[in-house]
Design an enzyme around this catalytic site. Structure first.
Site, PDB file in Angstrom:
ATOM      1  N   ARG A 110      32.114  18.576   0.951  1.00 35.13           N
ATOM      2  CA  ARG A 110      32.219  18.484   2.402  1.00 35.13           C
ATOM      3  C   ARG A 110      30.963  18.950   3.136  1.00 35.13           C
ATOM      4  O   ARG A 110      30.902  18.886   4.353  1.00 35.13           O
ATOM      5  CB  ARG A 110      33.423  19.306   2.884  1.00 35.13           C
ATOM      6  CG  ARG A 110      34.744  18.772   2.357  1.00 35.13           C
ATOM      7  CD  ARG A 110      35.927  19.600   2.844  1.00 35.13           C
ATOM      8  NE  ARG A 110      35.992  19.701   4.284  1.00 35.13           N
ATOM      9  CZ  ARG A 110      36.456  18.761   5.107  1.00 35.13           C
ATOM     10  NH1 ARG A 110      36.879  17.606   4.603  1.00 35.13           N
ATOM     11  NH2 ARG A 110      36.490  18.951   6.402  1.00 35.13           N
ATOM     12  N   GLU A 148      36.026  10.445  16.016  1.00 35.21           N
ATOM     13  CA  GLU A 148      36.003  11.786  15.455  1.00 35.21           C
ATOM     14  C   GLU A 148      36.340  12.835  16.525  1.00 35.21           C
ATOM     15  O   GLU A 148      36.689  12.506  17.652  1.00 35.21           O
ATOM     16  CB  GLU A 148      34.637  12.077  14.817  1.00 35.21           C
ATOM     17  CG  GLU A 148      34.627  11.920  13.293  1.00 35.21           C
ATOM     18  CD  GLU A 148      35.557  12.891  12.596  1.00 35.21           C
ATOM     19  OE1 GLU A 148      35.913  13.944  13.188  1.00 35.21           O
ATOM     20  OE2 GLU A 148      35.956  12.608  11.459  1.00 35.21           O
ATOM     21  N   GLU A 195      35.933  16.190  -3.313  1.00 37.68           N
ATOM     22  CA  GLU A 195      35.221  15.855  -2.082  1.00 37.68           C
ATOM     23  C   GLU A 195      34.256  16.984  -1.726  1.00 37.68           C
ATOM     24  O   GLU A 195      34.686  18.109  -1.470  1.00 37.68           O
ATOM     25  CB  GLU A 195      36.221  15.647  -0.942  1.00 37.68           C
ATOM     26  CG  GLU A 195      35.590  15.444   0.424  1.00 37.68           C
ATOM     27  CD  GLU A 195      36.607  15.558   1.556  1.00 37.68           C
ATOM     28  OE1 GLU A 195      36.304  15.068   2.661  1.00 37.68           O
ATOM     29  OE2 GLU A 195      37.690  16.142   1.344  1.00 37.68           O
ATOM     30  N   HIS A 252      30.992  13.696   4.253  1.00 42.68           N
ATOM     31  CA  HIS A 252      31.811  14.130   3.129  1.00 42.68           C
ATOM     32  C   HIS A 252      31.713  13.081   2.023  1.00 42.68           C
ATOM     33  O   HIS A 252      31.825  11.878   2.279  1.00 42.68           O
ATOM     34  CB  HIS A 252      33.272  14.289   3.559  1.00 42.68           C
ATOM     35  CG  HIS A 252      33.454  15.218   4.720  1.00 42.68           C
ATOM     36  ND1 HIS A 252      34.559  15.203   5.539  1.00 42.68           N
ATOM     37  CD2 HIS A 252      32.648  16.193   5.217  1.00 42.68           C
ATOM     38  CE1 HIS A 252      34.442  16.124   6.477  1.00 42.68           C
ATOM     39  NE2 HIS A 252      33.287  16.733   6.296  1.00 42.68           N
ATOM     40  N   ASP A 275       0.841  -1.198   0.000  1.00 41.13           N
ATOM     41  CA  ASP A 275       0.000   0.000   0.000  1.00 41.13           C
ATOM     42  C   ASP A 275       0.876   1.247   0.000  1.00 41.13           C
ATOM     43  O   ASP A 275       1.410   1.648   1.028  1.00 41.13           O
ATOM     44  CB  ASP A 275      -0.908  -0.014   1.234  1.00 41.13           C
ATOM     45  CG  ASP A 275      -1.798   1.223   1.331  1.00 41.13           C
ATOM     46  OD1 ASP A 275      -1.797   2.035   0.372  1.00 41.13           O
ATOM     47  OD2 ASP A 275      -2.478   1.385   2.364  1.00 41.13           O
ATOM     48  N   GLU A 299      33.573   7.821  12.860  1.00 47.35           N
ATOM     49  CA  GLU A 299      33.480   7.792  11.406  1.00 47.35           C
ATOM     50  C   GLU A 299      33.971   6.432  10.916  1.00 47.35           C
ATOM     51  O   GLU A 299      34.983   5.915  11.392  1.00 47.35           O
ATOM     52  CB  GLU A 299      34.335   8.898  10.789  1.00 47.35           C
ATOM     53  CG  GLU A 299      34.364   8.898   9.263  1.00 47.35           C
ATOM     54  CD  GLU A 299      35.213  10.041   8.714  1.00 47.35           C
ATOM     55  OE1 GLU A 299      34.942  11.206   9.095  1.00 47.35           O
ATOM     56  OE2 GLU A 299      36.145   9.774   7.925  1.00 47.35           O
ATOM     57  N   GLU A 342      29.491  10.219   9.429  1.00 51.38           N
ATOM     58  CA  GLU A 342      29.823  10.340  10.846  1.00 51.38           C
ATOM     59  C   GLU A 342      28.560  10.131  11.678  1.00 51.38           C
ATOM     60  O   GLU A 342      27.452  10.394  11.206  1.00 51.38           O
ATOM     61  CB  GLU A 342      30.426  11.729  11.137  1.00 51.38           C
ATOM     62  CG  GLU A 342      31.725  11.964  10.391  1.00 51.38           C
ATOM     63  CD  GLU A 342      32.191  13.407  10.441  1.00 51.38           C
ATOM     64  OE1 GLU A 342      33.370  13.655  10.125  1.00 51.38           O
ATOM     65  OE2 GLU A 342      31.376  14.298  10.760  1.00 51.38           O
ATOM     66  N   GLU A 359      31.785   9.487   3.677  1.00 57.07           N
ATOM     67  CA  GLU A 359      32.405   9.347   4.993  1.00 57.07           C
ATOM     68  C   GLU A 359      31.356   9.709   6.057  1.00 57.07           C
ATOM     69  O   GLU A 359      31.387  10.799   6.633  1.00 57.07           O
ATOM     70  CB  GLU A 359      33.617  10.263   5.128  1.00 57.07           C
ATOM     71  CG  GLU A 359      34.732   9.975   4.130  1.00 57.07           C
ATOM     72  CD  GLU A 359      35.869  10.979   4.214  1.00 57.07           C
ATOM     73  OE1 GLU A 359      35.741  11.981   4.973  1.00 57.07           O
ATOM     74  OE2 GLU A 359      36.886  10.779   3.532  1.00 57.07           O
ATOM     75  N   ARG A 373      40.480  22.682   4.428  1.00 51.17           N
ATOM     76  CA  ARG A 373      39.180  22.029   4.572  1.00 51.17           C
ATOM     77  C   ARG A 373      38.063  23.011   4.936  1.00 51.17           C
ATOM     78  O   ARG A 373      36.989  22.586   5.327  1.00 51.17           O
ATOM     79  CB  ARG A 373      39.277  20.938   5.649  1.00 51.17           C
ATOM     80  CG  ARG A 373      40.270  19.852   5.281  1.00 51.17           C
ATOM     81  CD  ARG A 373      40.595  18.941   6.461  1.00 51.17           C
ATOM     82  NE  ARG A 373      41.653  17.999   6.122  1.00 51.17           N
ATOM     83  CZ  ARG A 373      41.466  16.750   5.711  1.00 51.17           C
ATOM     84  NH1 ARG A 373      40.246  16.281   5.610  1.00 51.17           N
ATOM     85  NH2 ARG A 373      42.474  15.966   5.410  1.00 51.17           N
TER      86      ARG A 373
END
Length: 455
Positions: free
Chosen positions: A346, A200, A344, A256, A63, A207, A145, A143, A326
């Site tokens: 982030r 982390e 990447e 990430h 359903d 992570e 976390e 990645e 970063r």
């Protein structure tokens, strides 16, 4: 048509028959047929294992009107079509329990026999198909976390940290290393290739990284990863959460996401320029930056997501890229060989629907390639240390500051909204506007503590 996809005399493909044989060999009694709703919640229908052939040849009906964002009650009949590539035995059982396995399913519209456009897995497949039209194979590696919290005597989640370790800490500070190890073993039993795991930055935060794979398999893996982490944590009287910011004034949880495109077996992102990035990679990167405000509504889809996206807690808020630091939205990680060249993103967080999130990133990047967008110069300085004047000088934009602004950006972006398809776009925007409105009319404990006695 590949050999494993050729139907046998019984109407099954060879791969489907292999799954049925494995079910018998492993003593599997029940199958969990899994799919996700628009918000990314994993749903499942359990059927006896002897229904496997019927599931493959006819599908299993359910359903759809009871699933968030699917269909109205007068259009409710939907059908699950299992993907044999996703068969995995669920490893948490003892010798006395029945064996169970899962299959991730595509959702089929029974009235047309076509894929249901409200199925998030279908949305991602459409984005992958668009990339394939340009000759690209899409690889992704997330990645994710998460936090582990203690539960109270009634089994309900608290925000009491499971340990007080920090970044890359070992036992005794990383008290839950055994839990993390059990999560890894469970994932490996289900076919994951785990690349690394660590504590982390925040207390009780972890992570676990798994190897890159094609985009659809990776999205399937994220959905599986979340329920495995929660299940193993619960066995240890802990609560695992992928909520982006469960505790104020500490680092939140991100996801990430590493991405690359391959063409004719070669990494289309590798080039000979200053950053080892090809023109294809730079245009793909430029497309993500161009559409970043709209993408954020999908990759950071909760009110709480924007408590993470603030300066000072390692989460990116500036629409820029870098090959070094970063603090930017997109980073170009170091690569030892051409095959590993990638970018990447982030900013995504693990509360997002991985199918819709990956589709949005991919659609933005392909749009960048189609329009031959020039990526801006990378910002090699720490943007967190810039004052407003310098940010303006560099022409750096910021991400939306809340879910409401992000949804507005999504509604204004034809590429990202259109990539979701009419059905998902309508239902997603409706759900997120309702969530943000509910948040705006709510009164928090912070407000009570700050204002009740003051005014």
């Amino acid at each position: 048509m590949t050999e494993t996809n050729v139907a046998t005399d019984g109407g099954l493909t060879e791969k489907e028959q292999d799954v049925i044989d494995e079910i018998a060999d492993e003593g599997i009694d029940f199958l969990r047929l899994q799919f996700t709703d628009i918000l990314g919640t994993v749903k499942n229908v359990s059927v006896p294992a002897d229904q496997a052939e019927k599931a493959f040849t006819e599908g299993i009906y359910f359903d759809g009107s009871s699933i968030n964002g699917f269909v109205r009650i007068q259009e409710s009949d939907m059908r699950l079509k299992p993907d044999p590539d996703t068969f995995a035995i669920l490893p948490w059982r003892n010798d006395e329990e029945s064996g169970a396995a899962r299959l991730i399913c595509d959702v089929i519209n029974t009235s047309t026999g076509e894929p249901f456009e409200g199925d998030p897995r279908y949305v991602l497949q459409e984005a992958i198909d668009k990339a394939e039209e340009h000759g690209f194979d899409v690889n992704m590696a997330p990645e994710p976390e998460f936090f582990l919290f203690k539960t109270d005597e009634d089994g309900y989640a608290t925000t009491e940290f499971a340990d007080h370790g920090g970044y890359f800490d070992l036992a005794p500070k990383d008290l839950q290393s055994d839990v993390r190890r059990e999560i890894i073993f469970t994932l490996e039993e289900m076919g994951f290739e785990i690349e690394a795991s660590h504590h982390e930055v925040a207390q009780g935060q972890y992570e676990i990284n798994f190897e890159y794979d094609d985009a659809l398999t990776t999205a399937d893996n994220v959905a599986t990863f979340r329920f495995v982490v929660r299940a193993v944590a619960a066995q240890h009287d802990l609560h695992a959460t992928f909520m982006p910011k469960p505790v104020p004034k500490i680092n939140g949880s991100g996801m990430h996401t590493h991405m690359s495109l391959f063409k004719d077996g070669e990494n289309a992102f590798h080039g000979e320029g200053d950053f080892d990035l090809s023109e294809t990679a730079l245009s793909f990167l430029g497309g993500i930056l161009d559409h970043a405000p709209a993408i954020t509504a999908v990759t950071n889809p909760t009110v709480n997501s924007y408590k993470r996206l603030v300066p000072g807690y390692e989460a990116p808020v500036y629409v820029a890229w870098s090959d070094r630091n970063r603090s930017a939205l997109i980073r170009k990680p170091a690569a030892r060989e051409p095959v590993a060249t990638r970018i990447e993103a982030r900013f995504p967080d693990p509360s997002c629907n991985p199918y819709l999130g990956f589709a949005s990133l991919l659609n933005a990047g392909i749009d960048g390639i189609e329009r031959d967008i020039d990526a801006p110069d990378p910002i090699r300085e720490n943007i967190y240390e810039f004052d407003e004047e310098k940010i303006e000088e560099y022409g750096i934009e910021t991400l939306p500051k809340n879910l409401g602004d992000a949804v507005e950006a999504l509604e204004d972006d034809e590429v990202i909204l259109g990539g979701l398809g009419d059905h998902v776009a309508e239902k997603f925007v409706e759900a997120k506007n309702e969530e943000f409105t509910d948040y705006l009319v709510s009164v928090s404990e912070w407000e009570i503590d700050r204002y009740l006695e003051k005014f």
